[in-house]
Design a protein around this motif. Structure first.
Motif, PDB file in Angstrom:
ATOM      1  N   ASP A 183       0.853  -1.176   0.000  1.00  0.00           N
ATOM      2  CA  ASP A 183       0.000   0.000   0.000  1.00  0.00           C
ATOM      3  C   ASP A 183       0.895   1.235   0.000  1.00  0.00           C
ATOM      4  OD1 ASP A 183      -1.939   1.911   0.263  1.00  0.00           O
ATOM      5  OD2 ASP A 183      -2.706   1.196   2.186  1.00  0.00           O
ATOM      6  N   ARG A 184       0.750   2.096  -0.985  1.00  0.00           N
ATOM      7  CA  ARG A 184       1.574   3.296  -1.076  1.00  0.00           C
ATOM      8  C   ARG A 184       1.184   4.336  -0.036  1.00  0.00           C
ATOM      9  NH1 ARG A 184       0.107   2.874  -6.382  1.00  0.00           N
ATOM     10  NH2 ARG A 184      -1.200   4.705  -6.162  1.00  0.00           N
ATOM     11  N   ALA A 185      -0.080   4.390   0.340  1.00  0.00           N
ATOM     12  CA  ALA A 185      -0.599   5.356   1.312  1.00  0.00           C
ATOM     13  C   ALA A 185      -0.275   6.793   0.909  1.00  0.00           C
ATOM     14  CB  ALA A 185      -0.067   5.039   2.706  1.00  0.00           C
ATOM     15  N   ASP A 186      -0.410   7.094  -0.393  1.00  0.00           N
ATOM     16  CA  ASP A 186      -0.112   8.446  -0.860  1.00  0.00           C
ATOM     17  C   ASP A 186      -1.349   9.171  -1.386  1.00  0.00           C
ATOM     18  OD1 ASP A 186      -0.544   7.111  -3.234  1.00  0.00           O
ATOM     19  OD2 ASP A 186       1.383   7.609  -4.127  1.00  0.00           O
ATOM     20  N   GLY A 187      -2.501   8.529  -1.326  1.00  0.00           N
ATOM     21  CA  GLY A 187      -3.725   9.165  -1.774  1.00  0.00           C
ATOM     22  C   GLY A 187      -3.993   9.052  -3.269  1.00  0.00           C
ATOM     23  N   ASP A 188      -3.047   8.536  -4.038  1.00  0.00           N
ATOM     24  CA  ASP A 188      -3.226   8.353  -5.478  1.00  0.00           C
ATOM     25  C   ASP A 188      -3.999   7.055  -5.701  1.00  0.00           C
ATOM     26  OD1 ASP A 188      -3.070   8.233  -8.219  1.00  0.00           O
ATOM     27  OD2 ASP A 188      -0.908   7.924  -8.306  1.00  0.00           O
ATOM     28  N   PRO A 189      -5.161   7.108  -6.379  1.00  0.00           N
ATOM     29  CA  PRO A 189      -5.964   5.895  -6.541  1.00  0.00           C
ATOM     30  C   PRO A 189      -5.471   4.935  -7.625  1.00  0.00           C
ATOM     31  CG  PRO A 189      -7.053   7.730  -7.581  1.00  0.00           C
ATOM     32  CD  PRO A 189      -5.834   8.290  -6.898  1.00  0.00           C
ATOM     33  N   ALA A 190      -4.455   5.306  -8.389  1.00  0.00           N
ATOM     34  CA  ALA A 190      -3.968   4.425  -9.456  1.00  0.00           C
ATOM     35  C   ALA A 190      -3.317   3.172  -8.868  1.00  0.00           C
ATOM     36  CB  ALA A 190      -2.956   5.157 -10.328  1.00  0.00           C
ATOM     37  N   ILE A 191      -3.400   2.092  -9.607  1.00  0.00           N
ATOM     38  CA  ILE A 191      -2.758   0.834  -9.228  1.00  0.00           C
ATOM     39  C   ILE A 191      -1.436   0.758  -9.991  1.00  0.00           C
ATOM     40  CG2 ILE A 191      -2.889  -1.680  -9.344  1.00  0.00           C
ATOM     41  CD1 ILE A 191      -5.943  -1.394  -9.227  1.00  0.00           C
TER      42      ILE A 191
END
Length: 128
Positions: free
Chosen positions: A49-57
């Protein structure tokens, strides 16, 4: 006017699937080493999980020289890319990065429907 990808609906009237972006930099792959791993029948899946707020996979593909010569590595990566294109928009989590690591003989030689099932099972393991 052609609708943008955000305005289009997925088949069956569902919400649009998450967009995929390809991981290209070494630093992105190195961050995945600290994430979760799941061995599939024909490859290894790493997820984080990147946890950066960007919804892209995010998704990346790699095959070492142990997989074979350039032709064998490229064939394995093509198969992994297609499996990711078919499965990740529906089963991947927005905001996550995934790396698919090909294995010698198994990735290129596995029947494609089995490769898709391997990815589905590996995603379920990573998201537990």
């Amino acid at each position: 006017m052609i609708p943008s990808t955000d305005d289009r609906e997925a088949p069956g009237g569902e919400a649009p699937a998450a967009s995929l972006r390809v991981l290209r930099r070494r630093s992105q792959f190195l961050r995945l080493n600290g994430g979760r791993r799941a061995a599939a029948g024909s490859f290894l899946l790493q997820g984080r999980d990147r946890a950066d707020g960007d919804p892209a996979i995010g998704v990346g593909f790699t095959c070492s020289k142990k997989v074979g010569n350039a032709v064998a590595r490229n064939r394995a990566k093509r198969r992994l890319r297609e499996a990711a294109r078919l499965v990740l928009p529906g089963m991947g989590r927005p905001g996550w990065d995934y790396a698919m690591i090909g294995w010698k003989d198994a990735t290129a030689g596995r029947p494609f429907p089995d490769l898709l099932d391997d990815l589905r099972r590996a995603l379920a393991k990573v998201h537990r």
